[in-house]
Design a protein around this motif. Sequence first.
Motif, PDB file in Angstrom:
ATOM      1  N   UNK A   3      14.759  12.883  -4.692  1.00 34.43           N
ATOM      2  CA  UNK A   3      15.516  11.741  -5.181  1.00 34.43           C
ATOM      3  C   UNK A   3      16.993  11.847  -4.793  1.00 34.43           C
ATOM      4  N   UNK A   4      17.272  12.554  -3.697  1.00 34.11           N
ATOM      5  CA  UNK A   4      18.666  12.719  -3.307  1.00 34.11           C
ATOM      6  C   UNK A   4      19.162  11.476  -2.582  1.00 34.11           C
ATOM      7  N   UNK A   5      20.462  11.397  -2.437  1.00 32.65           N
ATOM      8  CA  UNK A   5      21.036  10.271  -1.715  1.00 32.65           C
ATOM      9  C   UNK A   5      21.431   9.169  -2.664  1.00 32.65           C
ATOM     10  N   UNK A   6      22.412   8.341  -2.194  1.00 34.25           N
ATOM     11  CA  UNK A   6      22.905   7.252  -3.032  1.00 34.25           C
ATOM     12  C   UNK A   6      21.807   6.221  -3.253  1.00 34.25           C
ATOM     13  N   UNK A   7      21.884   5.548  -4.417  1.00 30.45           N
ATOM     14  CA  UNK A   7      20.919   4.484  -4.699  1.00 30.45           C
ATOM     15  C   UNK A   7      21.136   3.363  -3.701  1.00 30.45           C
ATOM     16  N   UNK A   8      20.063   2.657  -3.387  1.00 25.61           N
ATOM     17  CA  UNK A   8      20.211   1.522  -2.480  1.00 25.61           C
ATOM     18  C   UNK A   8      20.938   0.395  -3.201  1.00 25.61           C
ATOM     19  N   UNK A   9      21.835  -0.309  -2.508  1.00 32.03           N
ATOM     20  CA  UNK A   9      22.473  -1.465  -3.142  1.00 32.03           C
ATOM     21  C   UNK A   9      21.428  -2.559  -3.360  1.00 32.03           C
ATOM     22  N   UNK A  10      21.723  -3.504  -4.277  1.00 32.54           N
ATOM     23  CA  UNK A  10      20.729  -4.535  -4.628  1.00 32.54           C
ATOM     24  C   UNK A  10      20.218  -5.242  -3.379  1.00 32.54           C
ATOM     25  N   UNK A  11      21.114  -5.584  -2.475  1.00 30.58           N
ATOM     26  CA  UNK A  11      20.665  -6.326  -1.295  1.00 30.58           C
ATOM     27  C   UNK A  11      19.799  -5.439  -0.388  1.00 30.58           C
ATOM     28  N   UNK A  12      20.055  -4.147  -0.422  1.00 31.22           N
ATOM     29  CA  UNK A  12      19.244  -3.217   0.369  1.00 31.22           C
ATOM     30  C   UNK A  12      17.843  -3.056  -0.197  1.00 31.22           C
ATOM     31  N   UNK A  13      17.717  -3.237  -1.516  1.00 29.46           N
ATOM     32  CA  UNK A  13      16.400  -3.121  -2.146  1.00 29.46           C
ATOM     33  C   UNK A  13      15.434  -4.195  -1.639  1.00 29.46           C
ATOM     34  N   UNK A  14      15.992  -5.309  -1.177  1.00 26.75           N
ATOM     35  CA  UNK A  14      15.110  -6.367  -0.679  1.00 26.75           C
ATOM     36  C   UNK A  14      14.276  -5.855   0.494  1.00 26.75           C
ATOM     37  N   UNK A  15      14.826  -4.892   1.233  1.00 26.50           N
ATOM     38  CA  UNK A  15      14.101  -4.343   2.387  1.00 26.50           C
ATOM     39  C   UNK A  15      12.851  -3.584   1.938  1.00 26.50           C
ATOM     40  N   UNK A  16      12.884  -3.051   0.720  1.00 27.30           N
ATOM     41  CA  UNK A  16      11.715  -2.313   0.207  1.00 27.30           C
ATOM     42  C   UNK A  16      10.565  -3.298  -0.058  1.00 27.30           C
ATOM     43  N   UNK A  17      10.916  -4.453  -0.644  1.00 24.59           N
ATOM     44  CA  UNK A  17       9.888  -5.477  -0.900  1.00 24.59           C
ATOM     45  C   UNK A  17       9.247  -5.936   0.406  1.00 24.59           C
ATOM     46  N   UNK A  18      10.066  -6.111   1.423  1.00 28.44           N
ATOM     47  CA  UNK A  18       9.554  -6.547   2.725  1.00 28.44           C
ATOM     48  C   UNK A  18       8.603  -5.479   3.292  1.00 28.44           C
ATOM     49  N   UNK A  19       9.000  -4.221   3.184  1.00 28.80           N
ATOM     50  CA  UNK A  19       8.146  -3.141   3.701  1.00 28.80           C
ATOM     51  C   UNK A  19       6.821  -3.094   2.940  1.00 28.80           C
ATOM     52  N   UNK A  20       6.862  -3.372   1.636  1.00 32.91           N
ATOM     53  CA  UNK A  20       5.621  -3.358   0.845  1.00 32.91           C
ATOM     54  C   UNK A  20       4.655  -4.437   1.350  1.00 32.91           C
ATOM     55  N   UNK A  21       5.203  -5.580   1.714  1.00 29.22           N
ATOM     56  CA  UNK A  21       4.355  -6.661   2.242  1.00 29.22           C
ATOM     57  C   UNK A  21       3.757  -6.247   3.592  1.00 29.22           C
ATOM     58  N   UNK A  22       4.575  -5.618   4.426  1.00 28.16           N
ATOM     59  CA  UNK A  22       4.058  -5.195   5.742  1.00 28.16           C
ATOM     60  C   UNK A  22       2.995  -4.105   5.594  1.00 28.16           C
ATOM     61  N   UNK A  23       3.187  -3.251   4.597  1.00 33.20           N
ATOM     62  CA  UNK A  23       2.183  -2.199   4.369  1.00 33.20           C
ATOM     63  C   UNK A  23       0.854  -2.838   3.964  1.00 33.20           C
ATOM     64  N   UNK A  24       0.917  -3.833   3.082  1.00 38.84           N
ATOM     65  CA  UNK A  24      -0.314  -4.495   2.624  1.00 38.84           C
ATOM     66  C   UNK A  24      -0.981  -5.241   3.779  1.00 38.84           C
ATOM     67  N   UNK A  25      -0.177  -5.934   4.572  1.00 38.87           N
ATOM     68  CA  UNK A  25      -0.737  -6.680   5.714  1.00 38.87           C
ATOM     69  C   UNK A  25      -1.430  -5.724   6.696  1.00 38.87           C
ATOM     70  N   UNK A  26      -0.857  -4.555   6.865  1.00 38.13           N
ATOM     71  CA  UNK A  26      -1.391  -3.604   7.844  1.00 38.13           C
ATOM     72  C   UNK A  26      -2.773  -3.091   7.454  1.00 38.13           C
ATOM     73  N   UNK A  27      -3.122  -3.270   6.186  1.00 34.81           N
ATOM     74  CA  UNK A  27      -4.449  -2.815   5.740  1.00 34.81           C
ATOM     75  C   UNK A  27      -5.516  -3.884   5.903  1.00 34.81           C
ATOM     76  N   UNK A  28      -5.127  -5.098   6.205  1.00 41.61           N
ATOM     77  CA  UNK A  28      -6.106  -6.182   6.339  1.00 41.61           C
ATOM     78  C   UNK A  28      -6.841  -6.062   7.662  1.00 41.61           C
TER      79      UNK A  28
END
Length: 282
Positions: A3-28
């Motif tokens: 858990x090291x490193x600075x927290x992601x800024x709010x706008x940076x967190x949006x990139x995590x949501x996008x990656x989650x969608x790509x991960x789900x799509x990749x399983x289809x």
Amino acid sequence: MSDSGAALPAVGLTAVGVAAIRAAESERSERLFSDPFAAGFVGAASSRNRLEKSAERRGRRPSLAAWVVVRTRFLDDLVLDACARGCLQVVILGAGLDARAFRLDWPDNLRLFELDLPQVLDFKQQVVRTEGWHPACERITVPVDLSDDWGRPLCEAGFDPGAPVAWLAEGLLAYLSPQVSDTLVAHAAELSVAGSRMGLTLASARRMRTWREAHPDGASTDGDYVALWRSTGPDQAGEWLSSHGWRAEVFHITERAASYGRPLEQDARGADDARLVDAQRC
Ligand SMILES: C[S@@+](CC[C@H](N)C(=O)[O-])C[C@H]1O[C@@H](n2cnc3c(N)ncnc32)[C@H](O)[C@@H]1O
């Protein structure tokens, strides 16, 4: 990952949501692209703290998922087409956890620049290092705030303004003010020789309006990405880009989704005015 490193800024967190969608799509089985790296980013982010977890959950909203899947495929096709025509530089503005450097089949000697906020690129680099991933091209990260001067750091990092380039700004402009978006496309044009390409996404104006009506005080819950939106681009996107030196073709998500054999489902239609742009430097 620790858990090291600075927290992601709010706008940076949006990139995590996008990656989650790509991960789900990749399983289809009938996926529109494969991103085998997205799940690693999401796993690393989710192990960090509550906000990252909630950003990942946001990715389950059907309208957002449809939007991200269609735009990812659209921009994959665009950038590979640009490279097939001889372009050997790619610049990803607001790259977030975009894994194109790792997952696409690039020509030899391709240089790919990723621009995003320092905390976001730091997090991404930690994951890349921990996982031992290797890019399929020369990948150069440029930590910048895109509201400031980003052209100089990009050139100092090795970008050649005299050679053709393909720019991608995926899921980015919504988080910038209209003035900053204006400067961004104008500056990209200044750094582009004729024939260079640019792929843009313009988020759903209806979705932003609906959100603002439902949240008149502007208050948001954790990870609510629409709360961070600042604009959805001019109605006349083609004319806007033309005034900055780009000849643009504007597509609607509904049309692109259908063309990929993935028509928008009922629950994604509240955001079906989102647009995708394929532009060429005149
Ligand atoms: C929704 S994410 C999209 C990420 C990536 N383009 C993708 O599609 O996977 C938006 C990204 O824009 C970046 N961003 C937003 N505002 C920025 C700014 N002013 N300067 C640099 N990056 C910014 C965020 O940090 C985040 O990574």
